[in-house]
Design an enzyme around this catalytic site. Structure first.
Site, PDB file in Angstrom:
ATOM      1  N   ASP A 123       8.605 -71.072-115.956  1.00 12.26           N
ATOM      2  CA  ASP A 123       8.993 -71.533-114.619  1.00 12.26           C
ATOM      3  C   ASP A 123       9.010 -70.397-113.592  1.00 12.26           C
ATOM      4  O   ASP A 123       9.624 -70.509-112.541  1.00 12.26           O
ATOM      5  CB  ASP A 123      10.346 -72.246-114.660  1.00 12.26           C
ATOM      6  CG  ASP A 123      11.462 -71.322-115.100  1.00 12.26           C
ATOM      7  OD1 ASP A 123      11.160 -70.208-115.585  1.00 12.26           O
ATOM      8  OD2 ASP A 123      12.637 -71.704-114.959  1.00 12.26           O
ATOM      9  N   ASP A 150      -8.124 -45.922-106.879  1.00  8.68           N
ATOM     10  CA  ASP A 150      -8.661 -46.951-105.985  1.00  8.68           C
ATOM     11  C   ASP A 150      -7.493 -47.862-105.655  1.00  8.68           C
ATOM     12  O   ASP A 150      -7.099 -48.706-106.459  1.00  8.68           O
ATOM     13  CB  ASP A 150      -9.794 -47.705-106.705  1.00  8.68           C
ATOM     14  CG  ASP A 150     -10.495 -48.709-105.789  1.00  8.68           C
ATOM     15  OD1 ASP A 150      -9.958 -49.010-104.701  1.00  8.68           O
ATOM     16  OD2 ASP A 150     -11.576 -49.190-106.168  1.00  8.68           O
ATOM     17  N   HIS A 195     -12.398 -58.176-100.928  1.00 11.51           N
ATOM     18  CA  HIS A 195     -13.816 -58.548-100.932  1.00 11.51           C
ATOM     19  C   HIS A 195     -13.874 -59.769-100.022  1.00 11.51           C
ATOM     20  O   HIS A 195     -13.676 -60.891-100.472  1.00 11.51           O
ATOM     21  CB  HIS A 195     -14.311 -58.899-102.338  1.00 11.51           C
ATOM     22  CG  HIS A 195     -14.282 -57.725-103.268  1.00 11.51           C
ATOM     23  ND1 HIS A 195     -14.378 -57.844-104.622  1.00 11.51           N
ATOM     24  CD2 HIS A 195     -14.160 -56.396-103.029  1.00 11.51           C
ATOM     25  CE1 HIS A 195     -14.318 -56.635-105.183  1.00 11.51           C
ATOM     26  NE2 HIS A 195     -14.182 -55.745-104.223  1.00 11.51           N
TER      27      HIS A 195
HETATM   28 MN   LIG Z   1     -14.022 -51.481-102.667  1.00  6.80          MN
END
Ligand SMILES: [Mn+2]
Length: 424
Positions: free
Chosen positions: A37, A247, A348
């Site tokens: 839950d 990154d 993206h």
């Molecule tokens: Mn990238």
């Protein structure tokens, strides 16, 4: 901040792309179960957000386009004291009517009834083909005789390609927080620490600056882990003398940043690391400098391949003529991905790379893309000189195309060897 007027002009522009006699439905995101839950933190659907700026779940935006008239309707949740006790205040119909520059606002409970009404003598129904199944089922139940289904995500993604001034401002804000995070990690003593510790430092800076979340799962890859492109376990001890590929970028008010830096654990690059690092950096800067209107992303990629291969040949990593190496794809193992991608509400960004005819879309003022060349040399690759094995380097910046060139939005995030070493 994006103004209500800007959201309205986006909706108006979208309506213009719809076929006459059509209805378009855009749903908000639904909660996703993490386990049992517990749920993942809620994040609004980017397309719905792009058109409304509304962060509440259980909301629906509808466009009705008849022959001459169009109407925009927003469906919102009821203001219910008991529900609000658990999940907080809701906007409700009355406030939503004042805030959003739409024609009508109704309760989401009335959606199906209203939908039937809207669908009378309509020929086309637009919705997001990637929408959750339950939402699509509801729509299809009521539209058995509908002439055609069309994907609303397509015209929206076309619009999302070009960022407004207000959007670029938010992206800049996200990047400035991400800059502080990367610099904090460059400055800290990393010896004896774990990759996870680095991730914690980054996220500390994100959250401290009111960036709700990271824009994607951070990659903190020490040493050879950099050669696993989507390494996200981030749980290995850092090793003195190795590099860390980081990154990581925050999302600020729904806008992404996407930055990669590769830095030495102990603050100093070795001679061999410098060779590869400077090659990637030179290529990155060269490609960024080529960004301007009418340039093709694929040409940027081809150029980055050529320059990286030239460099690898010089270093004795690849043998032969650059042209032949590329033709035979021998470099793919060391540079397997593209030069970059659109960025915006999503890291993206949901924006097309080709137009309706399948032709590649050239760069245009207002587009935001990442430039991220890289070289990956796996520790077990027997085909390359020993000293380069285990090194993985990527450098990534976020670029906006301007009227006569580009602006590197992340230019302030240190990336020269001197810049990185002097911070550590
Ligand atoms: Mn990238």
């Amino acid at each position: 901040m994006i103004s209500e007027q800007e959201y309205k002009s986006r909706r108006d522009a979208l309506v213009e792309t719809l076929s006459k006699n059509s209805v378009a439905v855009v749903f908000s995101a639904t909660y996703k179960t993490r386990s049992n839950d517990t749920e993942y933190p809620y994040r609004q659907n980017s397309n719905f957000y792009y058109l409304t700026g509304f962060k509440e779940e259980n909301s629906i935006l509808v466009f009705i386009r008849k022959k001459k008239k169009t109407k925009t309707v927003l469906f919102v949740q009821k203001k219910d004291k008991t529900i609000e006790l658990w999940t907080g205040k809701k906007e409700g119909v009355k406030k939503a009517k004042k805030r959003f520059l739409v024609d009508e606002v109704f309760l989401v409970d009335d959606f199906t009834t209203k939908l039937k009404e809207y669908l009378a003598d309509v020929k086309h129904l637009y919705f997001d083909f990637k929408q959750d199944d339950t939402d699509i089922r509801t729509l299809k139940e009521h539209t058995k005789d509908i002439y055609s289904y069309k994907n609303i995500a397509k015209p929206i993604s076309m619009m999302r390609l070009i960022k407004s001034e207000a959007e670029i401002k938010l992206i800049k804000k996200a990047i400035s927080i991400t800059k502080d995070a990367h610099h904090r990690v460059m400055m800290m003593d990393k010896l004896g620490k774990n990759e996870m510790h680095i991730q914690a430092e980054l996220e500390y800076v994100f959250k401290k600056n009111m960036a709700y979340s990271d824009a994607y799962t951070s990659i903190i890859a020490g040493g050879n882990s950099a050669n696993t492109l989507h390494y996200i376990s981030n749980n290995k001890p850092l090793v003195d003398g190795e590099l860390i590929l980081i990154d990581a970028g925050c999302e600020y008010d729904y806008y992404a940043s996407d930055i990669t830096r590769t830095i030495p654990v102990n603050g100093k690059f070795t001679k061999v690391q410098k060779e590869i690092y400077n090659l990637v950096l030179e290529v990155e800067e060269k490609i960024i400098s080529m960004v301007e209107p009418d340039v093709l992303r694929s040409d940027l990629h081809k150029k980055s391949e050529k320059l990286l291969v030239d460099g690898m040949v010089k270093l004795g990593i690849l043998k032969g003529k650059t042209k032949k190496i590329i033709k035979k794809q021998k470099h793919k193992k060391y540079y397997p991905h593209g030069i970059g991608h659109w960025m915006g509400l999503d890291v993206h960004d949901e924006a097309p790379y080709k137009d309706a005819k399948g032709k590649e879309i050239a760069l245009k003022e207002g587009m935001v893309l990442t430039i991220e060349p890289a070289l990956y040399f796996d520790k077990d690759d027997k085909y390359i000189p020993k000293e380069y094995r285990g090194i993985g380097i990527r450098i990534e910046d976020d670029i906006v195309v301007t009227k006569d060139g580009f602006e590197n939005l992340s230019v302030d995030i240190s990336k020269t060897i001197l810049g990185i070493e002097s911070l550590s």
